[in-house]
Write a protein that holds these residues in place. Sequence first.
Motif, PDB file in Angstrom:
ATOM      1  N   THR A 121      76.899  11.274 -18.471  1.00  0.00           N
ATOM      2  CA  THR A 121      77.847  12.024 -17.629  1.00  0.00           C
ATOM      3  C   THR A 121      77.279  13.419 -17.348  1.00  0.00           C
ATOM      4  O   THR A 121      76.463  13.938 -18.109  1.00  0.00           O
ATOM      5  CB  THR A 121      79.210  12.191 -18.317  1.00  0.00           C
ATOM      6  OG1 THR A 121      79.041  12.969 -19.506  1.00  0.00           O
ATOM      7  CG2 THR A 121      79.832  10.845 -18.649  1.00  0.00           C
ATOM      8  N   TYR A 145      78.730  17.313 -15.414  1.00  0.00           N
ATOM      9  CA  TYR A 145      79.856  17.995 -14.758  1.00  0.00           C
ATOM     10  C   TYR A 145      79.445  19.303 -14.096  1.00  0.00           C
ATOM     11  O   TYR A 145      80.260  19.959 -13.461  1.00  0.00           O
ATOM     12  CB  TYR A 145      80.962  18.298 -15.800  1.00  0.00           C
ATOM     13  CG  TYR A 145      81.194  17.171 -16.775  1.00  0.00           C
ATOM     14  CD1 TYR A 145      81.799  15.985 -16.359  1.00  0.00           C
ATOM     15  CD2 TYR A 145      80.769  17.258 -18.096  1.00  0.00           C
ATOM     16  CE1 TYR A 145      81.988  14.935 -17.240  1.00  0.00           C
ATOM     17  CE2 TYR A 145      80.957  16.209 -18.986  1.00  0.00           C
ATOM     18  CZ  TYR A 145      81.558  15.049 -18.551  1.00  0.00           C
ATOM     19  OH  TYR A 145      81.732  14.004 -19.418  1.00  0.00           O
ATOM     20  N   LEU A 158      77.084  10.079 -14.067  1.00  0.00           N
ATOM     21  CA  LEU A 158      78.499   9.879 -13.763  1.00  0.00           C
ATOM     22  C   LEU A 158      79.234  11.201 -13.871  1.00  0.00           C
ATOM     23  O   LEU A 158      79.197  11.855 -14.922  1.00  0.00           O
ATOM     24  CB  LEU A 158      79.115   8.876 -14.761  1.00  0.00           C
ATOM     25  CG  LEU A 158      80.630   8.716 -14.669  1.00  0.00           C
ATOM     26  CD1 LEU A 158      81.032   7.973 -13.384  1.00  0.00           C
ATOM     27  CD2 LEU A 158      81.188   7.973 -15.886  1.00  0.00           C
ATOM     28  N   GLY A 161      82.178  11.970 -14.652  1.00  0.00           N
ATOM     29  CA  GLY A 161      83.271  11.204 -15.250  1.00  0.00           C
ATOM     30  C   GLY A 161      84.550  12.014 -15.297  1.00  0.00           C
ATOM     31  O   GLY A 161      84.517  13.246 -15.366  1.00  0.00           O
ATOM     32  N   ASP A 162      85.677  11.294 -15.300  1.00  0.00           N
ATOM     33  CA  ASP A 162      86.943  12.024 -15.468  1.00  0.00           C
ATOM     34  C   ASP A 162      87.079  12.492 -16.919  1.00  0.00           C
ATOM     35  O   ASP A 162      88.021  13.211 -17.257  1.00  0.00           O
ATOM     36  CB  ASP A 162      88.148  11.208 -14.992  1.00  0.00           C
ATOM     37  CG  ASP A 162      88.300   9.883 -15.701  1.00  0.00           C
ATOM     38  OD1 ASP A 162      87.466   9.562 -16.570  1.00  0.00           O
ATOM     39  OD2 ASP A 162      89.268   9.155 -15.382  1.00  0.00           O
ATOM     40  N   SER A 163      86.085  12.135 -17.749  1.00  0.00           N
ATOM     41  CA  SER A 163      86.013  12.706 -19.108  1.00  0.00           C
ATOM     42  C   SER A 163      85.845  14.217 -19.022  1.00  0.00           C
ATOM     43  O   SER A 163      85.975  14.906 -20.026  1.00  0.00           O
ATOM     44  CB  SER A 163      84.856  12.090 -19.894  1.00  0.00           C
ATOM     45  OG  SER A 163      83.642  12.161 -19.165  1.00  0.00           O
ATOM     46  N   ASP A 201      83.986   9.370 -10.804  1.00  0.00           N
ATOM     47  CA  ASP A 201      85.239   8.731 -11.203  1.00  0.00           C
ATOM     48  C   ASP A 201      86.354   9.096 -10.241  1.00  0.00           C
ATOM     49  O   ASP A 201      86.541  10.283  -9.917  1.00  0.00           O
ATOM     50  CB  ASP A 201      85.655   9.221 -12.600  1.00  0.00           C
ATOM     51  CG  ASP A 201      85.351   8.216 -13.685  1.00  0.00           C
ATOM     52  OD1 ASP A 201      85.326   6.999 -13.386  1.00  0.00           O
ATOM     53  OD2 ASP A 201      85.131   8.639 -14.827  1.00  0.00           O
ATOM     54  N   LYS A 257      83.820   5.290  -8.991  1.00  0.00           N
ATOM     55  CA  LYS A 257      84.154   4.370 -10.085  1.00  0.00           C
ATOM     56  C   LYS A 257      85.669   4.328 -10.263  1.00  0.00           C
ATOM     57  O   LYS A 257      86.322   5.374 -10.226  1.00  0.00           O
ATOM     58  CB  LYS A 257      83.474   4.810 -11.381  1.00  0.00           C
ATOM     59  CG  LYS A 257      83.880   3.965 -12.589  1.00  0.00           C
ATOM     60  CD  LYS A 257      82.945   4.116 -13.762  1.00  0.00           C
ATOM     61  CE  LYS A 257      83.238   5.279 -14.679  1.00  0.00           C
ATOM     62  NZ  LYS A 257      84.556   5.235 -15.322  1.00  0.00           N
ATOM     63  N   HIS A 269      85.274  -0.574 -13.964  1.00  0.00           N
ATOM     64  CA  HIS A 269      85.348  -0.104 -15.362  1.00  0.00           C
ATOM     65  C   HIS A 269      86.438  -0.915 -16.054  1.00  0.00           C
ATOM     66  O   HIS A 269      87.623  -0.765 -15.720  1.00  0.00           O
ATOM     67  CB  HIS A 269      85.668   1.402 -15.361  1.00  0.00           C
ATOM     68  CG  HIS A 269      85.739   2.023 -16.723  1.00  0.00           C
ATOM     69  ND1 HIS A 269      85.451   3.353 -16.946  1.00  0.00           N
ATOM     70  CD2 HIS A 269      86.077   1.534 -17.953  1.00  0.00           C
ATOM     71  CE1 HIS A 269      85.601   3.647 -18.228  1.00  0.00           C
ATOM     72  NE2 HIS A 269      85.996   2.544 -18.861  1.00  0.00           N
ATOM     73  N   VAL A 283      81.266  -0.821 -15.751  1.00  0.00           N
ATOM     74  CA  VAL A 283      81.254  -0.208 -17.081  1.00  0.00           C
ATOM     75  C   VAL A 283      82.094  -1.093 -18.004  1.00  0.00           C
ATOM     76  O   VAL A 283      83.197  -1.516 -17.638  1.00  0.00           O
ATOM     77  CB  VAL A 283      81.842   1.228 -17.040  1.00  0.00           C
ATOM     78  CG1 VAL A 283      82.156   1.733 -18.444  1.00  0.00           C
ATOM     79  CG2 VAL A 283      80.868   2.175 -16.358  1.00  0.00           C
ATOM     80  N   GLU A 338      83.736  -0.751 -21.588  1.00  0.00           N
ATOM     81  CA  GLU A 338      83.970   0.263 -22.626  1.00  0.00           C
ATOM     82  C   GLU A 338      84.653  -0.332 -23.843  1.00  0.00           C
ATOM     83  O   GLU A 338      85.691  -1.002 -23.735  1.00  0.00           O
ATOM     84  CB  GLU A 338      84.814   1.432 -22.050  1.00  0.00           C
ATOM     85  CG  GLU A 338      85.067   2.501 -23.111  1.00  0.00           C
ATOM     86  CD  GLU A 338      85.521   3.848 -22.563  1.00  0.00           C
ATOM     87  OE1 GLU A 338      85.534   4.037 -21.332  1.00  0.00           O
ATOM     88  OE2 GLU A 338      85.856   4.715 -23.394  1.00  0.00           O
ATOM     89  N   ILE A 358      79.463   1.181 -23.037  1.00  0.00           N
ATOM     90  CA  ILE A 358      79.734   2.345 -23.901  1.00  0.00           C
ATOM     91  C   ILE A 358      80.560   1.790 -25.053  1.00  0.00           C
ATOM     92  O   ILE A 358      81.689   1.322 -24.842  1.00  0.00           O
ATOM     93  CB  ILE A 358      80.405   3.526 -23.141  1.00  0.00           C
ATOM     94  CG1 ILE A 358      80.789   4.639 -24.136  1.00  0.00           C
ATOM     95  CG2 ILE A 358      81.569   3.113 -22.261  1.00  0.00           C
ATOM     96  CD1 ILE A 358      81.065   6.003 -23.496  1.00  0.00           C
ATOM     97  N   ILE A 381      75.782   3.978 -21.249  1.00  0.00           N
ATOM     98  CA  ILE A 381      76.228   5.318 -20.846  1.00  0.00           C
ATOM     99  C   ILE A 381      76.872   6.010 -22.046  1.00  0.00           C
ATOM    100  O   ILE A 381      77.498   5.348 -22.888  1.00  0.00           O
ATOM    101  CB  ILE A 381      77.218   5.269 -19.643  1.00  0.00           C
ATOM    102  CG1 ILE A 381      77.568   6.692 -19.204  1.00  0.00           C
ATOM    103  CG2 ILE A 381      78.484   4.472 -19.965  1.00  0.00           C
ATOM    104  CD1 ILE A 381      78.154   6.779 -17.790  1.00  0.00           C
ATOM    105  N   VAL A 434      78.861  10.009 -23.040  1.00  0.00           N
ATOM    106  CA  VAL A 434      79.340  11.297 -22.544  1.00  0.00           C
ATOM    107  C   VAL A 434      78.348  12.347 -23.069  1.00  0.00           C
ATOM    108  O   VAL A 434      78.127  12.457 -24.281  1.00  0.00           O
ATOM    109  CB  VAL A 434      80.787  11.549 -23.036  1.00  0.00           C
ATOM    110  CG1 VAL A 434      81.221  12.978 -22.755  1.00  0.00           C
ATOM    111  CG2 VAL A 434      81.740  10.541 -22.370  1.00  0.00           C
TER     112      VAL A 434
HETATM  113  O1  KIV Z   1      84.725   9.454 -17.670  1.00  0.00           O
HETATM  114  C1  KIV Z   1      83.769   9.016 -18.304  1.00  0.00           C
HETATM  115  O2  KIV Z   1      82.968   9.749 -18.896  1.00  0.00           O
HETATM  116  C2  KIV Z   1      83.588   7.570 -18.334  1.00  0.00           C
HETATM  117  C3  KIV Z   1      82.534   7.033 -19.241  1.00  0.00           C
HETATM  118  C4  KIV Z   1      83.042   7.064 -20.639  1.00  0.00           C
HETATM  119  C5  KIV Z   1      82.087   5.686 -18.855  1.00  0.00           C
HETATM  120  O3  KIV Z   1      84.269   6.861 -17.665  1.00  0.00           O
END
Ligand code: KIV
Length: 271
Positions: A29, A31, A48, A50-52, A90, A120, A144, A187, A189, A210, A220, A222
């Motif tokens: 990931t 950001y 990615l 990611g929305d993480s 995401d 995603k 996912h 993905v 998970e 993951i 993948i 984070v």
């Molecule tokens: O948002 C994210 O980081 C994810 C990964 C955990 C695959 O969706």
Amino acid sequence: MSIEQQIKRVTTKSVALLKKKGIKISALTAYDFITAKLLDEAGIDILLVGDSLSNVFQGNETTLPVTMDEMIYHTKAVSKGVKRAMIVVDMPFMSYQLNVDEAFRNAGRIMKETPAGAVKLEGGRRIAETISKITEYGLPVMGHIGLMPQSIHSYGGYSERGKTEEEANEILEDAKILEDAGAFALVLEKIPARLAKKVSASITIPTIGIGAGASCDGQILVTPDMLGLNTDFHPRFVRYYSTLAKEINKAVKAYIKDVKKGTFPSDKESY
Ligand code: KIV
């Protein structure tokens, strides 16, 4: 030259080729600009957004609060650091669940306002129609399934999915349904490694795992987790490749000490 070196820009075609050739796909990931640049220079295949980022960047407890505008903002920053990796974004909670048209509009916004290569979405059969619509119009979608963090409140925790025969069969069927709907990768998970192996063998598109064992077509993590930055969170599927939290702590303590003593800056560091 290896196949990875021959790929100048990773696309949906390249990841399909990597699976076909049995070459594992690496994903992390990102950001922000500087991290994306470092990961891209190291040769990562997929980045990615990611929305993480809701958890590890914004400090929220779940992925639910992050918005479309925030995902777009971060994707723009990430994309400035990337030359080779494929950027996947995401779609945040409530940007695609309401109806197919709303999902298509939001997927279109991400692809129009940023240089991302794909979006995603979390979900199995219930989002198959949405994926069909988005992909029909030429926007690549990564699916996912397994543990889907946007559904955390219905699970009541982040425990492994697909442990019962019924749930395992559902995941297996969902993978096929999403492939048929047009997803270019999935993905997986936090599902049992044996189930992930079965899923990966049953579809032609790559699986990116993951917490889903070594048989997935790619992996993948984070990034702040695997760099040892986010040490409050250490599930067993996270391997630390660095201990950045400790390094930062050491560096900042040394800086504070120098400032307090008046030994920073030196003459050489002054004008
Ligand atoms: O948002 C994210 O980081 C994810 C990964 C955990 C695959 O969706």
